[in-house]
Design a protein around this motif. Structure first.
Motif, PDB file in Angstrom:
ATOM      1  N   ALA A 105       0.829  -1.210   0.000  1.00  0.00           N
ATOM      2  CA  ALA A 105       0.000   0.000   0.000  1.00  0.00           C
ATOM      3  C   ALA A 105       0.861   1.257   0.000  1.00  0.00           C
ATOM      4  O   ALA A 105       0.605   2.208  -0.754  1.00  0.00           O
ATOM      5  CB  ALA A 105      -0.928  -0.001   1.213  1.00  0.00           C
ATOM      6  N   ILE A 106       1.891   1.259   0.830  1.00  0.00           N
ATOM      7  CA  ILE A 106       2.790   2.415   0.901  1.00  0.00           C
ATOM      8  C   ILE A 106       3.448   2.649  -0.459  1.00  0.00           C
ATOM      9  O   ILE A 106       3.552   3.782  -0.942  1.00  0.00           O
ATOM     10  CB  ILE A 106       3.876   2.174   1.977  1.00  0.00           C
ATOM     11  N   GLY A 107       3.870   1.569  -1.081  1.00  0.00           N
ATOM     12  CA  GLY A 107       4.492   1.694  -2.401  1.00  0.00           C
ATOM     13  C   GLY A 107       3.538   2.290  -3.414  1.00  0.00           C
ATOM     14  O   GLY A 107       3.915   3.165  -4.201  1.00  0.00           O
ATOM     15  N   ALA A 108       2.286   1.851  -3.364  1.00  0.00           N
ATOM     16  CA  ALA A 108       1.288   2.353  -4.313  1.00  0.00           C
ATOM     17  C   ALA A 108       1.051   3.838  -4.107  1.00  0.00           C
ATOM     18  O   ALA A 108       0.976   4.616  -5.074  1.00  0.00           O
ATOM     19  CB  ALA A 108      -0.022   1.583  -4.140  1.00  0.00           C
ATOM     20  N   VAL A 109       0.957   4.247  -2.860  1.00  0.00           N
ATOM     21  CA  VAL A 109       0.742   5.665  -2.563  1.00  0.00           C
ATOM     22  C   VAL A 109       1.913   6.498  -3.064  1.00  0.00           C
ATOM     23  O   VAL A 109       1.736   7.547  -3.673  1.00  0.00           O
ATOM     24  CB  VAL A 109       0.543   5.870  -1.048  1.00  0.00           C
TER      25      VAL A 109
END
Lengths: 145, 145
Positions: A105-109
């Motif tokens: 999720a952090i990577g996507a953000v």
DNA sequence: TATTGTTATACTCTATAACTATA
DNA sequence: TATAGTTATAGAGTATAACAATA
């Protein structure tokens, strides 16, 4: 003398502050972050960066009171992005770590947030991009001061 | 190749975003703003910059719903920093303008906010300050994009 | 009828205070 | 007793829905 605006005047502090604040606002608007609140995102990013840490340490790092962090971590845990475990050496302490889904999720953000800026930078004259590249380290220095 | 860090890599968008966001946070912490909330300060600054405008226009400019702006303007009016008057041409419309005290308050906040950054810039090597000066216009350009 | 702004109400986020459990 | 974290509760700040006044 340089052709344009604020940088050529003596008002560099004001111009820099205004520009940085505006750009920050713009960057915050782009990439709204996976349905998470800003506090949740920030906490998740900190755990991701710093690695497993206690709830209290995380609260201090985010400059938030422990009860608030209890809620934030609770929401992230429910979402499956953070996992908690009790410190085997001290039963009072709750360790917090990212899950695989949390890291995803952090990577996507991050990718979503970079996307807008990246396209803007590509559209810039090479000279302007170079000026930015030279300034980034100084901006980081200022932010850390 | 350049000696230092992020700017030398291909990750300029990420590095720039992180640096700008961090510096913005730092700047927000300095200069806490006369006992006003961030929303109130922002609204006051907008009225000060744009000049007299309607409550609805101000709400749109601040990306806030009209009822929220009613509250914000109400607080600023109570504090004597904003004054309202009914549009003589249309009795529904409420015009909002800064008072002398409001302009004074905004000026004080700006000076307070610049103070920290100014001292940091003075401590910088001339070369770094020059790099910033060249980059400010580009940052403004990005913020406006 | 349409529009500007307000009032009523609810939700989110955060804080302080009081509590539980471990040490 | 002291400390880590939680639960209870209250206070900002903002939103949507319903309303009043004016066009």
């Amino acid at each position: 003398m340089p052709a344009s605006g604020a940088a050529a005047t003596t008002a560099l502090p004001t111009a820099l502050r205004v520009a940085v604040m505006r750009l920050a606002r713009r960057l915050r608007q782009e990439g709204q972050g996976e349905g998470l609140t800003p506090s949740q995102l920030a906490a998740l990013a900190t755990v991701d960066k710093v690695g497993p840490l206690t709830l209290g340490e995380l609260a201090a790092a985010e400059r938030v009171q422990p009860p608030s962090m209890t809620r934030i971590v609770g929401a992230l845990e429910t979402a499956g992005l953070l996992a908690r475990s009790t410190d085997p050496a001290d039963g009072r302490v709750s360790m917090v770590a990212t899950t695989r889904a949390g890291r995803t999720a952090i990577g996507a953000v991050r990718r979503q947030r970079d996307a807008w800026l990246e396209s803007q930078l590509r559209a810039l004259p090479a000279e302007d991009a170079a000026a930015l590249a030279r300034a980034v380290d100084v901006l980081e220095l200022l932010a850390a001061a």
